[in-house]
Scaffold this motif. Structure first.
Motif, short mmCIF file in Angstrom:
data_model
loop_
_atom_site.label_atom_id
_atom_site.label_comp_id
_atom_site.label_asym_id
_atom_site.label_seq_id
_atom_site.Cartn_x
_atom_site.Cartn_y
_atom_site.Cartn_z
N UNK A 142 23.37 17.96 37.31
CA UNK A 142 22.39 18.95 37.37
C UNK A 142 20.83 18.45 37.44
N UNK A 143 20.72 17.37 38.30
CA UNK A 143 19.67 16.86 38.50
C UNK A 143 19.53 16.58 40.17
N UNK A 144 19.69 17.71 40.78
CA UNK A 144 19.67 17.42 42.28
C UNK A 144 18.34 16.75 42.99
N UNK A 145 18.52 16.21 44.12
CA UNK A 145 17.28 15.97 44.82
C UNK A 145 16.54 16.88 45.08
N UNK A 146 15.28 16.69 45.62
CA UNK A 146 14.32 17.84 45.93
C UNK A 146 14.82 18.32 47.43
N UNK A 147 15.93 19.04 47.70
CA UNK A 147 16.21 19.68 48.85
C UNK A 147 17.01 20.90 48.53
N UNK A 148 16.84 21.98 49.26
CA UNK A 148 17.23 23.29 48.98
C UNK A 148 18.82 23.16 48.91
N UNK A 149 19.43 22.72 49.84
CA UNK A 149 21.03 22.70 49.80
C UNK A 149 21.35 22.12 48.59
N UNK A 150 20.84 21.02 48.05
CA UNK A 150 21.27 20.15 46.81
C UNK A 150 21.28 21.00 45.86
N UNK A 151 20.05 21.49 45.45
CA UNK A 151 19.58 22.43 44.39
C UNK A 151 20.56 23.59 44.42
N UNK A 152 20.82 24.37 45.33
CA UNK A 152 21.56 25.62 45.41
C UNK A 152 23.07 25.04 45.33
N UNK A 153 23.64 23.91 45.72
CA UNK A 153 25.10 23.53 45.20
C UNK A 153 24.98 23.25 43.78
N UNK A 190 13.27 38.84 37.09
CA UNK A 190 14.01 37.56 37.64
C UNK A 190 13.17 36.51 37.04
N UNK A 191 13.86 35.50 36.50
CA UNK A 191 13.21 34.21 36.16
C UNK A 191 13.01 33.37 37.00
N UNK A 192 12.18 32.16 36.89
CA UNK A 192 11.72 31.05 37.88
C UNK A 192 12.86 30.49 38.52
N UNK A 193 14.01 30.25 37.77
CA UNK A 193 15.08 29.75 38.18
C UNK A 193 15.75 30.54 39.31
N UNK A 194 16.04 31.82 39.05
CA UNK A 194 16.60 32.73 39.80
C UNK A 194 15.61 32.68 41.33
N UNK A 195 14.31 33.01 41.10
CA UNK A 195 13.54 32.97 42.38
C UNK A 195 13.81 31.56 43.27
N UNK A 196 13.92 30.64 42.46
CA UNK A 196 14.20 29.13 43.33
C UNK A 196 15.25 29.32 44.09
N UNK A 197 16.45 29.80 43.12
CA UNK A 197 17.74 29.70 43.90
C UNK A 197 17.80 30.85 45.28
N UNK A 198 17.08 31.77 44.96
CA UNK A 198 16.74 32.68 46.40
C UNK A 198 16.27 31.94 47.39
N UNK A 199 14.98 31.22 47.11
CA UNK A 199 14.22 30.58 47.93
C UNK A 199 15.19 29.63 48.69
N UNK A 200 15.95 28.75 47.98
CA UNK A 200 16.90 27.79 48.45
C UNK A 200 17.66 28.34 49.41
N UNK A 201 18.26 29.48 48.92
CA UNK A 201 19.59 30.15 49.55
C UNK A 201 18.82 30.73 50.94
N UNK A 202 17.56 30.94 50.87
CA UNK A 202 17.27 31.43 52.23
C UNK A 202 16.83 30.46 53.15
N UNK A 203 16.66 29.06 52.95
CA UNK A 203 16.67 27.83 53.59
C UNK A 203 18.12 27.69 54.11
N UNK A 204 19.11 27.71 53.32
CA UNK A 204 20.64 27.45 53.64
C UNK A 204 21.17 28.31 54.55
N UNK A 205 20.51 29.76 54.52
CA UNK A 205 20.75 30.71 55.52
C UNK A 205 20.42 30.25 56.83
N UNK A 206 19.12 29.80 56.90
CA UNK A 206 18.51 29.28 58.33
C UNK A 206 19.50 28.04 58.76
N UNK A 207 19.96 27.38 57.88
CA UNK A 207 20.65 26.03 58.26
C UNK A 207 21.96 26.63 58.84
#
Length: 355
Positions: free
Chosen positions: A78-89, A1-18
């Protein structure tokens, strides 16, 4: 799994909690979605939830909306702010070719909220609902891989029905926040002067008749939206049927409270949601699988359908076709990894006592 994929999974976990904390009906229904759809849908709903909270805040201003528009611009660049929901979207809109007109219309609906706009007629109210909920239906349709006009129309209508249900449920809460979403024309027909009622919101027979009328219109749209469920991928139908049933049940709860949504707030119990989820995943799906005549889309959602139609399926925001396919394949691989991890966890729980 590459760095981008790991980041998406981390962002997604935050989205799930939201979503777990802020949108319980969606969270319940989404658990039935296949992972390939649930992950991007969670990212979409988390962004909608967060931005809705910003726009709905008592101190929301025109600048709040401008900030949301800038966030959306950054997402599509393709330059979202440093927020999980923005990066994931940002990942989702690129992968599923979601036209920018759809989330822009959503933000336009938020603008109307900050203006404390009222709606004279039911058709004007549907124009609002198309923006804050029909847009979400259209985007969910794209995430499920469906772009046909008829299917998108039914998805938008499901969004309209859900928003009408929300309005019927939240009459008192909205009034406390200085807002009226009920059609002004309907209130006056019942002898209610909106400004006077808003100054002292009380439940009475007149307001109950307006709420009943709104729920009746919502039920018509739920029935019409059902037609499109059979057009969705087979493994997505249970979740959308569940969402439809759970939201419609909110209306039934309002009715059980004698249509008093001023002094109390209707809630569907967890047990009832489980029953509806069971219905949605069993025999009731057979009804949704039958193809029926597709009625003409309501004028309020026509612009959403046109936005999808004019957006080629292979259009990318800063990405190539190869990059898009790679993202989707990578997503599916991560889904399989999570399944294997879950299976191993269950197996460990079973084996541990035997050791």
């Amino acid at each position: 799994m590459n760095r981008s994929s790991k980041r998406f999974d981390q962002d997604l976990s935050e989205c799930v909690e939201t979503m777990r904390d802020g949108s319980k009906s969606f969270f319940a229904a989404s658990r039935v979605l296949p992972s390939r759809v649930r992950d991007p849908a969670t990212a979409l709903y988390a962004f909608c939830r967060i931005t809705d909270d910003i726009a709905d805040a008592a101190d929301a201003t025109e600048q709040s909306i401008i900030t949301l528009q800038k966030r959306l611009d950054a997402i599509y660049l393709g330059q979202p702010i440093d927020e999980a929901a923005d990066r994931a979207l940002a990942e989702v809109v690129r992968a599923f070719d979601i036209p920018k007109e759809l989330p822009l219309a959503l933000i336009e609906g938020y603008t109307w909220d900050t203006q404390y706009r009222t709606y004279e007629t039911f058709d004007e109210l549907l124009d609002y609902c198309a923006r804050v909920a029909g847009t979400v239906g259209a985007m969910m349709c794209l995430i499920m891989g469906k772009r046909e006009s008829e299917t998108v129309a039914r998805a938008c209508e499901l969004g309209l029905a859900m928003q009408l249900t929300n309005i019927a449920r939240d009459v008192g809460e909205d009034a406390m926040n200085g807002r009226i979403y009920l059609p002004i024309e309907w209130m006056r027909e019942e002898g209610l002067e909106p400004k006077e009622w808003l100054a002292n919101p009380q439940f009475n027979e007149a307001i109950s008749r307006v709420v009943a009328r709104l729920l009746k219109e919502a039920d018509k749209l739920y029935t019409q939206a059902e037609i499109g469920i059979g057009d969705l991928p087979w493994d997505c139908r249970p979740a959308i049927a569940a969402a439809r049933l759970i939201y419609a049940e909110i209306g039934r709860e309002v009715e059980r409270l004698n249509l008093d949504s001023v002094s109390v707030r209707a809630v569907v119990s967890k047990q009832r949601k489980l029953v509806l989820l069971t219905h949605a995943t069993s025999a009731i799906i057979a009804k949704f699988s039958i193809r029926r005549f597709n009625p003409e889309a309501h004028p309020s959602i026509q612009f959403l359908i046109e936005a999808v139609n004019k957006t080629p399926h292979i259009r990318h925001y800063g990405g190539t076709i190869h990059e898009r396919l790679t993202w989707v394949v990578d997503l599916l691989e991560r889904v399989e990894e999570r399944k294997r991890d879950a299976e191993m966890t269950v197996a460990d729980r079973f084996i541990q006592p035997l050791r």
